[in-house]
Design a protein around this motif. Structure first.
Motif, short mmCIF file in Angstrom:
data_model
loop_
_atom_site.label_atom_id
_atom_site.label_comp_id
_atom_site.label_asym_id
_atom_site.label_seq_id
_atom_site.Cartn_x
_atom_site.Cartn_y
_atom_site.Cartn_z
N UNK A 25 0.65 -1.14 -0.06
CA UNK A 25 -0.19 -0.09 0.03
C UNK A 25 0.80 1.26 0.14
N UNK A 26 2.04 1.18 0.77
CA UNK A 26 2.45 2.32 0.75
C UNK A 26 3.49 2.54 -0.48
N UNK A 27 4.01 1.58 -1.19
CA UNK A 27 4.54 1.48 -2.49
C UNK A 27 3.57 2.39 -3.68
N UNK A 28 2.41 1.72 -3.49
CA UNK A 28 1.18 2.24 -4.50
C UNK A 28 1.07 3.65 -4.13
N UNK A 29 1.20 4.06 -2.91
CA UNK A 29 0.76 5.44 -2.46
C UNK A 29 2.00 6.32 -2.75
N UNK A 30 3.12 6.14 -2.21
CA UNK A 30 4.13 6.83 -2.15
C UNK A 30 5.45 6.62 -3.27
N UNK A 31 5.14 5.70 -4.19
CA UNK A 31 6.26 5.27 -5.07
C UNK A 31 7.07 4.37 -4.42
N UNK A 32 8.34 3.90 -5.30
CA UNK A 32 9.18 2.84 -5.04
C UNK A 32 10.15 3.43 -3.94
N UNK A 33 10.98 2.58 -3.13
CA UNK A 33 11.64 2.85 -2.04
C UNK A 33 12.68 3.92 -2.53
N UNK A 34 13.19 3.94 -3.64
CA UNK A 34 14.39 5.07 -4.03
C UNK A 34 13.27 6.30 -4.10
N UNK A 35 12.09 6.31 -4.63
CA UNK A 35 11.41 7.64 -4.65
C UNK A 35 10.79 8.14 -3.23
N UNK A 72 14.35 17.94 -1.35
CA UNK A 72 14.81 18.78 -2.54
C UNK A 72 13.87 18.98 -3.78
N UNK A 73 13.18 18.02 -3.96
CA UNK A 73 12.27 18.24 -5.25
C UNK A 73 11.24 19.42 -4.82
N UNK A 74 10.72 19.36 -3.49
CA UNK A 74 9.67 20.34 -2.91
C UNK A 74 10.42 21.61 -3.09
N UNK A 75 11.73 21.69 -2.78
CA UNK A 75 12.28 22.97 -2.56
C UNK A 75 12.31 23.60 -3.91
N UNK A 76 12.85 22.88 -4.89
CA UNK A 76 13.08 23.31 -6.30
C UNK A 76 11.81 23.58 -6.78
N UNK A 77 10.85 23.00 -6.82
CA UNK A 77 9.40 23.25 -7.26
C UNK A 77 8.99 24.74 -6.73
N UNK A 78 9.00 24.85 -5.61
CA UNK A 78 8.71 25.77 -4.81
C UNK A 78 9.30 27.12 -5.32
#
Length: 100
Positions: free
Chosen positions: A20-30, A38-44
């Motif tokens: 369920x967490x893999x489906x909701x949040x992506x793979x472990x690396x993601x 970092x991604x949220x900071x760059x997008x912001x």
């Protein structure tokens, strides 16, 4: 319930939670927190830069429009008050404007 049944149920529950967490949040690396932050900071920062550029653009266009309106107001003749007689221009004498 026996000990092995309890272990099997807990194992199935753990697998379902992980799936369920893999489906909701992506793979472990993601799901790594640093990459996510970092991604949220760059997008912001990109969104903030776009918002600042839009504000500067609107201000620039507004100042140009105000300057054009002021220039047009200076060039247009002011209307005479109602009932006022406008003086007629006097004709120029033939000697005016010629060099001696």
């Amino acid at each position: 319930m026996s000990e092995s049944d309890q272990a099997l149920l807990e194992s199935v529950q753990t697998h379902r939670a992980r799936l369920g967490s893999a489906i909701a949040f992506g793979s472990l690396g993601a799901r790594r927190p640093l990459a996510s932050l970092t991604r949220r900071l760059v997008i912001g920062m990109v969104v903030a830069a776009i918002a600042c550029a839009a504000c500067v653009g609107v201000s620039f266009v507004g100042s140009i429009l105000r300057a054009n309106a002021a220039a047009a107001a200076e060039q247009s003749p002011t209307p005479a008050p109602s009932g006022a007689v406008t003086p007629s221009p006097t004709p120029a004498s033939p000697t005016e404007g010629t060099a001696p």
